[in-house]
Write a protein that holds these residues in place. Sequence first.
Motif, PDB file in Angstrom:
ATOM      1  N   GLY A 373       0.995  18.271 -27.759  1.00  9.10           N
ATOM      2  CA  GLY A 373      -0.295  17.950 -27.140  1.00  9.10           C
ATOM      3  C   GLY A 373      -1.451  18.630 -27.856  1.00  9.10           C
ATOM      4  N   ALA A 374      -1.234  19.891 -28.255  1.00  5.48           N
ATOM      5  CA  ALA A 374      -2.277  20.599 -28.996  1.00  5.48           C
ATOM      6  C   ALA A 374      -2.558  19.919 -30.330  1.00  5.48           C
ATOM      7  CB  ALA A 374      -1.857  22.054 -29.214  1.00  5.48           C
ATOM      8  N   ALA A 413     -10.624  20.122 -27.031  1.00  7.13           N
ATOM      9  CA  ALA A 413      -9.670  19.039 -27.274  1.00  7.13           C
ATOM     10  C   ALA A 413      -8.249  19.580 -27.401  1.00  7.13           C
ATOM     11  CB  ALA A 413     -10.062  18.265 -28.528  1.00  7.13           C
ATOM     12  N   VAL A 414      -8.082  20.699 -28.089  1.00  3.70           N
ATOM     13  CA  VAL A 414      -6.756  21.289 -28.267  1.00  3.70           C
ATOM     14  C   VAL A 414      -6.198  21.776 -26.938  1.00  3.70           C
ATOM     15  CG1 VAL A 414      -5.503  23.208 -29.328  1.00  3.70           C
ATOM     16  CG2 VAL A 414      -7.147  21.894 -30.673  1.00  3.70           C
ATOM     17  N   VAL A 419      -2.597  21.066 -22.249  1.00  6.85           N
ATOM     18  CA  VAL A 419      -2.433  21.067 -20.791  1.00  6.85           C
ATOM     19  C   VAL A 419      -1.918  19.718 -20.295  1.00  6.85           C
ATOM     20  CG1 VAL A 419      -3.673  21.199 -18.603  1.00  6.85           C
ATOM     21  CG2 VAL A 419      -4.140  22.870 -20.394  1.00  6.85           C
ATOM     22  N   LEU A 420      -2.511  18.624 -20.776  1.00  9.81           N
ATOM     23  CA  LEU A 420      -2.074  17.297 -20.341  1.00  9.81           C
ATOM     24  C   LEU A 420      -0.635  17.021 -20.740  1.00  9.81           C
ATOM     25  CD1 LEU A 420      -5.268  15.157 -21.106  1.00  9.81           C
ATOM     26  CD2 LEU A 420      -4.383  15.842 -18.869  1.00  9.81           C
ATOM     27  N   ALA A 421      -0.262  17.417 -21.950  1.00  5.27           N
ATOM     28  CA  ALA A 421       1.118  17.197 -22.404  1.00  5.27           C
ATOM     29  C   ALA A 421       2.102  18.005 -21.565  1.00  5.27           C
ATOM     30  CB  ALA A 421       1.253  17.569 -23.878  1.00  5.27           C
ATOM     31  N   GLU A 425       5.075  16.420 -19.188  1.00  8.38           N
ATOM     32  CA  GLU A 425       6.476  16.807 -19.355  1.00  8.38           C
ATOM     33  C   GLU A 425       7.071  17.270 -18.035  1.00  8.38           C
ATOM     34  OE1 GLU A 425       9.985  17.644 -21.695  1.00  8.38           O
ATOM     35  OE2 GLU A 425       8.172  16.447 -22.062  1.00  8.38           O
ATOM     36  N   ARG A 426       6.307  18.046 -17.270  1.00  5.38           N
ATOM     37  CA  ARG A 426       6.815  18.512 -15.972  1.00  5.38           C
ATOM     38  C   ARG A 426       7.011  17.352 -15.017  1.00  5.38           C
ATOM     39  NH1 ARG A 426       3.259  22.799 -17.152  1.00  5.38           N
ATOM     40  NH2 ARG A 426       1.576  21.828 -15.926  1.00  5.38           N
ATOM     41  N   ALA A 427       6.106  16.377 -15.061  1.00  7.73           N
ATOM     42  CA  ALA A 427       6.238  15.214 -14.184  1.00  7.73           C
ATOM     43  C   ALA A 427       7.482  14.404 -14.527  1.00  7.73           C
ATOM     44  CB  ALA A 427       4.990  14.343 -14.297  1.00  7.73           C
TER      45      ALA A 427
END
Length: 430
Positions: A373-374, A413-414, A419-421, A425-427
């Motif tokens: 994600g980063a 952005a990084v 955070v979104l990635a 993954e947890r979801a």
Amino acid sequence: MTIAPGASTVRSALSAHAAMGLLAGALLYLVCLSGTVLVFYQEWQRIEQRDAPEMARIDPQAVQRGVAAVLAKEQGKPASAHLYVHMPVPELPRATITTDHQAVHLDAQGRIAAPELNHWSEFLYALHYTLNVPGVVGMTIVGALGMLMVALSVTGLIAHPRIFRDAFRLRARHGGGVGMADWHNRLSVWTLPFGLAIAITGAVIGLAGVGTAVLARVAYGGDIAAVYAPIFGKEAKPNAARAPVADVAAALVQMERVYPDIAVTYVTLHDPGTAGQHVQIVGRHARRLIFGEYYDFDAAGLFTGTARLADGAIGQQAAASNYNLHFGNYGGLPVKICYVMFGLALTIVSATGVYIWLGKRRRRGLREPWLRGAWHGVVWGAPVALIGTLGVRLVAGDAAPFTAIFWTGLLLAVIGGAVLAGRRERALTA
């Protein structure tokens, strides 16, 4: 008795190691991206300040009037060590004078027309040249990245013995990152000569500062000018006694008379307004890779010799060719277009290389979604942040903090990508 680190400690160390690799990849990607955009450095300056006076040429007497006017504005200030006159050239048909205290455009009559306002272009230049890190530290980092590019190119060839035979083999429909790997390898092969040339010249430019400082300390008693003297010529002995401004016009007239086929690009007045001042003219030679030859004149405008960058030792000519070869400042618009295409290919290679590396880690069982994600944030955030700074320049003007805007946008952005990635993954694993 030895105490082995726990599994969580090992995972943390591996993640930290991967994060450092990601940082190196991000810096290399930024250098490739900014270098691609910087190919049109002169054109960006024209876009930034569209109302600056432009002319195909400027009369030597007009240059003399401009020099005198600029120096008159600096009365009472510390003396400038150098005064630079950018002469009109097809790529940037403007006459501009720069000193330690100011930078101004001249009109065709040599009058001061407006201050030079190209801070966005200079921000872009600094991003590529030093990653906006001041001084020799930034240049050294970028030079080291150039060496890294050379190492990656060479080891990539060694690691893929069929790379030339498969130069046009693409398996874009295959999963598991095979298609991306093919594009990475093919673009690497197609741009190999360009990539090596850019990497080697970039390393030389970036490491020149620290290399020169070390050599000066070891062999020249700390005199950096003495290190450069065998290549670019010696500086004249200074004499700080006040004197009338040097006859720049006479030097330009003599250049036109003796060297009519040489295009004058820059005029440098060393130690202006002193008894030790002298004039140095940079003349561009047609169909040569060197940035130009130094033509030296005394304060009265009398020719005293050249630095022999055009016809001296091979090492001199190579050193004088390094800058143009790196930035594509030769051959006009067709060469610049080629540099942009190859530079874009190198940028894609640097981006896909990290994706391939992250994919291999994932297939080994190292699930680090935040790293991927980063990297998404770097790959897409950097060009968006760069476009954003240009938009700010065109809307808000020249005084905006472009460096802060770019790096803040990239950092957000990084972080956002990581955070979104992680949440995704947890979801998926919940």
